[in-house]
Design a protein around this motif. Sequence first.
Motif, PDB file in Angstrom:
ATOM      1  N   ILE A  43       0.851  -1.182   0.000  1.00 49.76           N
ATOM      2  CA  ILE A  43       0.000   0.000   0.000  1.00 49.76           C
ATOM      3  C   ILE A  43       0.891   1.238   0.000  1.00 49.76           C
ATOM      4  CG2 ILE A  43      -0.296   0.032   2.529  1.00 49.76           C
ATOM      5  CD1 ILE A  43      -3.256   0.996   1.743  1.00 49.76           C
ATOM      6  N   ILE A  44       0.556   2.191  -0.836  1.00 52.02           N
ATOM      7  CA  ILE A  44       1.316   3.435  -0.916  1.00 52.02           C
ATOM      8  C   ILE A  44       0.549   4.506  -0.160  1.00 52.02           C
ATOM      9  CG2 ILE A  44       2.411   5.119  -2.439  1.00 52.02           C
ATOM     10  CD1 ILE A  44       3.490   2.242  -2.829  1.00 52.02           C
ATOM     11  N   ALA A  45       1.184   5.048   0.862  1.00 54.97           N
ATOM     12  CA  ALA A  45       0.514   6.020   1.723  1.00 54.97           C
ATOM     13  C   ALA A  45       0.651   7.422   1.151  1.00 54.97           C
ATOM     14  CB  ALA A  45       1.096   5.954   3.136  1.00 54.97           C
ATOM     15  N   THR A  46      -0.148   7.723   0.132  1.00 51.63           N
ATOM     16  CA  THR A  46      -0.177   9.075  -0.413  1.00 51.63           C
ATOM     17  C   THR A  46      -1.548   9.360  -1.009  1.00 51.63           C
ATOM     18  OG1 THR A  46       0.882  10.652  -1.925  1.00 51.63           O
ATOM     19  CG2 THR A  46       0.705   8.391  -2.722  1.00 51.63           C
ATOM     20  N   ASN A  47      -1.929  10.625  -0.945  1.00 49.20           N
ATOM     21  CA  ASN A  47      -3.155  11.065  -1.610  1.00 49.20           C
ATOM     22  C   ASN A  47      -2.810  11.821  -2.892  1.00 49.20           C
ATOM     23  OD1 ASN A  47      -5.017  10.075   0.310  1.00 49.20           O
ATOM     24  ND2 ASN A  47      -4.501  11.762   1.681  1.00 49.20           N
ATOM     25  N   ASN A  48      -1.504  11.872  -3.196  1.00 49.17           N
ATOM     26  CA  ASN A  48      -1.034  12.584  -4.379  1.00 49.17           C
ATOM     27  C   ASN A  48      -0.999  11.611  -5.559  1.00 49.17           C
ATOM     28  OD1 ASN A  48       0.691  13.671  -6.393  1.00 49.17           O
ATOM     29  ND2 ASN A  48       1.719  14.957  -4.885  1.00 49.17           N
ATOM     30  N   ALA A  49      -1.940  11.772  -6.478  1.00 52.34           N
ATOM     31  CA  ALA A  49      -2.074  10.835  -7.605  1.00 52.34           C
ATOM     32  C   ALA A  49      -0.820  10.799  -8.473  1.00 52.34           C
ATOM     33  CB  ALA A  49      -3.280  11.221  -8.452  1.00 52.34           C
ATOM     34  N   LYS A  50      -0.180  11.953  -8.652  1.00 62.71           N
ATOM     35  CA  LYS A  50       1.027  12.002  -9.500  1.00 62.71           C
ATOM     36  C   LYS A  50       2.203  11.287  -8.826  1.00 62.71           C
ATOM     37  CE  LYS A  50      -0.293  16.132 -12.051  1.00 62.71           C
ATOM     38  NZ  LYS A  50      -0.111  17.570 -12.203  1.00 62.71           N
ATOM     39  N   LYS A  51       2.292  11.443  -7.507  1.00 59.52           N
ATOM     40  CA  LYS A  51       3.355  10.754  -6.767  1.00 59.52           C
ATOM     41  C   LYS A  51       3.119   9.247  -6.795  1.00 59.52           C
ATOM     42  CE  LYS A  51       4.980  12.551  -2.807  1.00 59.52           C
ATOM     43  NZ  LYS A  51       5.155  12.789  -1.349  1.00 59.52           N
ATOM     44  N   LEU A  52       1.859   8.836  -6.653  1.00 60.25           N
ATOM     45  CA  LEU A  52       1.499   7.411  -6.704  1.00 60.25           C
ATOM     46  C   LEU A  52       1.926   6.806  -8.043  1.00 60.25           C
ATOM     47  CD1 LEU A  52       0.010   4.920  -5.450  1.00 60.25           C
ATOM     48  CD2 LEU A  52      -2.042   5.742  -6.596  1.00 60.25           C
ATOM     49  N   LYS A  53       1.661   7.531  -9.107  1.00 64.42           N
ATOM     50  CA  LYS A  53       2.003   7.067 -10.451  1.00 64.42           C
ATOM     51  C   LYS A  53       3.519   6.870 -10.583  1.00 64.42           C
ATOM     52  CE  LYS A  53       0.341   7.905 -15.096  1.00 64.42           C
ATOM     53  NZ  LYS A  53      -0.378   8.746 -16.014  1.00 64.42           N
ATOM     54  N   GLU A  54       4.269   7.836 -10.042  1.00 62.97           N
ATOM     55  CA  GLU A  54       5.730   7.766 -10.097  1.00 62.97           C
ATOM     56  C   GLU A  54       6.239   6.559  -9.299  1.00 62.97           C
ATOM     57  OE1 GLU A  54       7.911  11.579 -10.509  1.00 62.97           O
ATOM     58  OE2 GLU A  54       8.852  10.985  -8.644  1.00 62.97           O
ATOM     59  N   LEU A  55       5.686   6.352  -8.111  1.00 56.23           N
ATOM     60  CA  LEU A  55       6.090   5.216  -7.274  1.00 56.23           C
ATOM     61  C   LEU A  55       5.717   3.889  -7.943  1.00 56.23           C
ATOM     62  CD1 LEU A  55       5.111   6.719  -3.837  1.00 56.23           C
ATOM     63  CD2 LEU A  55       7.370   5.880  -4.381  1.00 56.23           C
ATOM     64  N   GLU A  56       4.524   3.823  -8.520  1.00 54.88           N
ATOM     65  CA  GLU A  56       4.091   2.599  -9.228  1.00 54.88           C
ATOM     66  C   GLU A  56       5.077   2.240 -10.331  1.00 54.88           C
ATOM     67  OE1 GLU A  56       0.239   3.732 -10.700  1.00 54.88           O
ATOM     68  OE2 GLU A  56      -0.829   2.643  -9.133  1.00 54.88           O
ATOM     69  N   ARG A  57       5.455   3.264 -11.106  1.00 57.52           N
ATOM     70  CA  ARG A  57       6.341   3.066 -12.254  1.00 57.52           C
ATOM     71  C   ARG A  57       7.716   2.535 -11.811  1.00 57.52           C
ATOM     72  NH1 ARG A  57       6.134   8.079 -14.003  1.00 57.52           N
ATOM     73  NH2 ARG A  57       8.138   8.741 -13.222  1.00 57.52           N
ATOM     74  N   ILE A  58       8.229   3.070 -10.703  1.00 60.62           N
ATOM     75  CA  ILE A  58       9.568   2.690 -10.260  1.00 60.62           C
ATOM     76  C   ILE A  58       9.565   1.346  -9.522  1.00 60.62           C
ATOM     77  CG2 ILE A  58      11.559   3.429  -8.875  1.00 60.62           C
ATOM     78  CD1 ILE A  58      10.762   6.347  -9.535  1.00 60.62           C
ATOM     79  N   LEU A  59       8.442   0.996  -8.865  1.00 56.42           N
ATOM     80  CA  LEU A  59       8.375  -0.254  -8.088  1.00 56.42           C
ATOM     81  C   LEU A  59       8.001  -1.476  -8.940  1.00 56.42           C
ATOM     82  CD1 LEU A  59       6.603   1.103  -4.900  1.00 56.42           C
ATOM     83  CD2 LEU A  59       8.947   0.245  -5.010  1.00 56.42           C
ATOM     84  N   LYS A  60       7.346  -1.231 -10.064  1.00 59.78           N
ATOM     85  CA  LYS A  60       6.846  -2.324 -10.910  1.00 59.78           C
ATOM     86  C   LYS A  60       7.925  -3.357 -11.287  1.00 59.78           C
ATOM     87  CE  LYS A  60       3.435  -2.984 -14.524  1.00 59.78           C
ATOM     88  NZ  LYS A  60       2.191  -2.998 -13.779  1.00 59.78           N
ATOM     89  N   PRO A  61       9.132  -2.899 -11.717  1.00 60.65           N
ATOM     90  CA  PRO A  61      10.167  -3.875 -12.088  1.00 60.65           C
ATOM     91  C   PRO A  61      10.571  -4.816 -10.942  1.00 60.65           C
ATOM     92  CG  PRO A  61      10.772  -1.677 -12.825  1.00 60.65           C
ATOM     93  CD  PRO A  61       9.577  -1.528 -11.949  1.00 60.65           C
ATOM     94  N   LEU A  62      10.256  -4.416  -9.704  1.00 66.25           N
ATOM     95  CA  LEU A  62      10.577  -5.253  -8.538  1.00 66.25           C
ATOM     96  C   LEU A  62       9.533  -6.339  -8.313  1.00 66.25           C
ATOM     97  CD1 LEU A  62      11.675  -3.208  -5.406  1.00 66.25           C
ATOM     98  CD2 LEU A  62      12.882  -5.047  -6.531  1.00 66.25           C
TER      99      LEU A  62
END
Length: 197
Positions: free
Chosen positions: A4-23
Amino acid sequence: MKFIIATNNAKKLKELERILKPLGIDAVSAKEAGVNLGEVEETGTTFAENAFIKANAAFKATGMPAIADDSGLSVDALDGRPGVYSARYCGENATDEEKYTKLLEEMQGVPDEKRTAHFTSAICCILSDKEKIEVDGICNGTISHTPNGNGGFGYDPIFDCNGKSFAELTAEEKDKISHRGIALRKLQAELKNRFDK
């Protein structure tokens, strides 16, 4: 694996999703997980303290591994402001444009050589009651005189690094050099260490 990503910032969530996906990490928002984290009060005096407060709230509410990022811009000519108050620098519901416009106004008359600044990202990942990972990343740059570019979010249009603003970079270019990209690669290495055992 779902985190779970603890943010309400949709743009930050997108950035985190993109960087974590390869893991192999499936980053989900509180909304996607079916929980309401509400507004977590960020009472910390450092980025690391605030990241822990947010990650811990998400972990306690869901029981899922939780990741939170607290990040911001520190400007040398402004004695490190806005720092941990970057998101709230111009009031609670200010737009990105209002935030960076206020900062540019405060920087009026500051010569190029004194416009140094850095972005910091502190990330806290809580895996269990007994296990947490804390990492950070810093990206140095300068504050431009005018906003440039249409990408990114927050203060990206006025933060120059290697001759371009963060808002002029593609997502991939930004991930390679950004504070959050640096911190997440450290997190990636730490998680690999734990999961590869």
